[in-house]
Design an enzyme around this catalytic site. Sequence first.
Site, PDB file in Angstrom:
ATOM      1  N   GLU A 177      41.296  38.563  30.765  1.00  0.00           N
ATOM      2  CA  GLU A 177      40.294  38.122  30.821  1.00  0.00           C
ATOM      3  C   GLU A 177      39.069  38.712  30.545  1.00  0.00           C
ATOM      4  OE1 GLU A 177      40.248  39.511  35.020  1.00  0.00           O
ATOM      5  OE2 GLU A 177      42.300  37.714  35.334  1.00  0.00           O
ATOM      6  N   GLU A 359      48.854  35.626  35.262  1.00  0.00           N
ATOM      7  CA  GLU A 359      48.365  36.512  36.745  1.00  0.00           C
ATOM      8  C   GLU A 359      48.394  35.609  37.577  1.00  0.00           C
ATOM      9  OE1 GLU A 359      45.302  39.679  36.612  1.00  0.00           O
ATOM     10  OE2 GLU A 359      46.291  40.393  34.805  1.00  0.00           O
TER      11      GLU A 359
HETATM   12  C1  FCB Z   1      43.036  40.572  37.348  1.00  0.00           C
HETATM   13  C2  FCB Z   1      43.175  41.633  35.682  1.00  0.00           C
HETATM   14  C3  FCB Z   1      44.503  42.953  37.005  1.00  0.00           C
HETATM   15  C4  FCB Z   1      44.667  42.488  38.237  1.00  0.00           C
HETATM   16  C5  FCB Z   1      43.962  41.911  39.054  1.00  0.00           C
HETATM   17  C6  FCB Z   1      44.168  42.014  40.576  1.00  0.00           C
HETATM   18  O1  FCB Z   1      41.274  39.993  37.422  1.00  0.00           O
HETATM   19  O2  FCB Z   1      43.346  41.029  35.227  1.00  0.00           O
HETATM   20  O3  FCB Z   1      43.863  43.751  36.431  1.00  0.00           O
HETATM   21  O4  FCB Z   1      43.596  44.204  38.588  1.00  0.00           O
HETATM   22  O5  FCB Z   1      43.501  41.168  38.982  1.00  0.00           O
END
Ligand code: FCB
Length: 460
Positions: A177, A359
């Site tokens: 990110e 994610e």
């Molecule tokens: C993302 C992050 C991860 C976690 C999730 C909920 O932005 O990459 O580390 O905090 O959100």
Amino acid sequence: MASQDGTDTGRTGMPLFPAGFLWGTSTSAYQIEGATSEDGRGQSVWDSFCRMSGRVNNGHTGDVACDHYHLWPGDVRLMRSLGVGAYRFSLAWPRLLPRGRGRANEAGLDFYDRLIDGLLEAGIEPWATLYHWDLPQALDDLGGWTNRDCAGWFADYAVLAARRFGDRVKHWATFNEFSVFTLFGYAFGWAPPSISDRTAHLQAIHHVNLAHGDAVAVLRRSVPGASIGAIHSFQTCRPSSEEPADVEAAALFDEHWNLCFPDAQILGRYPPRIAAAIDPFVRAGDLARVCQPVDWFGMNHYAPIYGHADPQMLWGFGFGAVPDSLPRTGVGWPIDHSAFETSLALAWNRYRLPIYVTENGFGTQSRPEPDERAEIDDPARVAYLEGSVAAMRRSLDQGIGVKGYFVWSLLDNFEWGAGYGDRFGIVFVDYRTQERIPKASARWYAALIGAQPPPAPGAE
Ligand code: FCB
């Protein structure tokens, strides 16, 4: 059997994915490891940030977190019991190089050797991310990502990691990110190094892109058979109203949040609104250095974001109102699975790379004692994950090349500015005892994975 939306659901009622589709779980070093002062680990910017008054909810820190540094064998067993094929974790730069560069820390390298070997013995593919936000404090003291040299320091760290682990780790991501840690750290001031400055922010964007490109080149050279990608926060960005100022602000927000990293890395150019501003920091040959061939696009997806014009904010855009019609997660993020489909389609059409969803998950707010363990029954998380998986299945039917999915997160953990107040795990962590208790969502995930067709004979 077919579900109402036409998805093949097999005998179990679970949606079915192509053989070989990868199912995994994700975590990151600072959020779970703890042991921040043990065995020679150096300090990171998050260690410092947590000690600044009022920055992290309740003054929480990652000092102990899930104590994964010691409890990792049990965590690997947990993953094995879920049946996951892959585990995405991050290496802590300050554990390997306590001062960010120079002398390596053998004890830190040993820790990841043990973890990687344990994963391989359990039949779980290690997916390593080099950078999940924990910049060594010693490098931040030299300007961190505002310093162009930081790209070279990162490449040296990548050499160390690739040479040590590349015989066993074949799946590598450079960064997690990009847009979130640069925007929050250098523009909004909400994360370390808590700066709000246009020059610093533009430098950080470009230097992080250079670091990515250099690290891809290092990994390609040093790891035979490497599969290399980068992980982008990719959320459909919508204006919070049809007012022209909000529409324009949302377009700039979109470039900052979603496009300026993958466009530079994969297309070799900055998106138009950012291009002019960043030009003074771009030297001849830089974009060729940034734009190295990668093997996949890592997408973190949670929720659509709404942008609006906000003159108080550094770039004139900020988070705008979310429509009342959208339901929310336990941490207030809007739920709209169509936004996930839109993001998958956009990434596929724009970048033409296989997509791994690195994610996706659902946050709840920790309940106060004595009801905390009621969290273990988490039907709202199950419903959210089902919705995401169904959206991904529909995207596959549209011909979009999604290859795998990693739930965020294996464990409840240190959720950055929210501290331990927000829980995203499919496994509950009792922070007083470090007991792990699988939630209903973990059982659901294991059942989903168990229902999938076995890999074709002879497949990897
Ligand atoms: C993302 C992050 C991860 C976690 C999730 C909920 O932005 O990459 O580390 O905090 O959100």
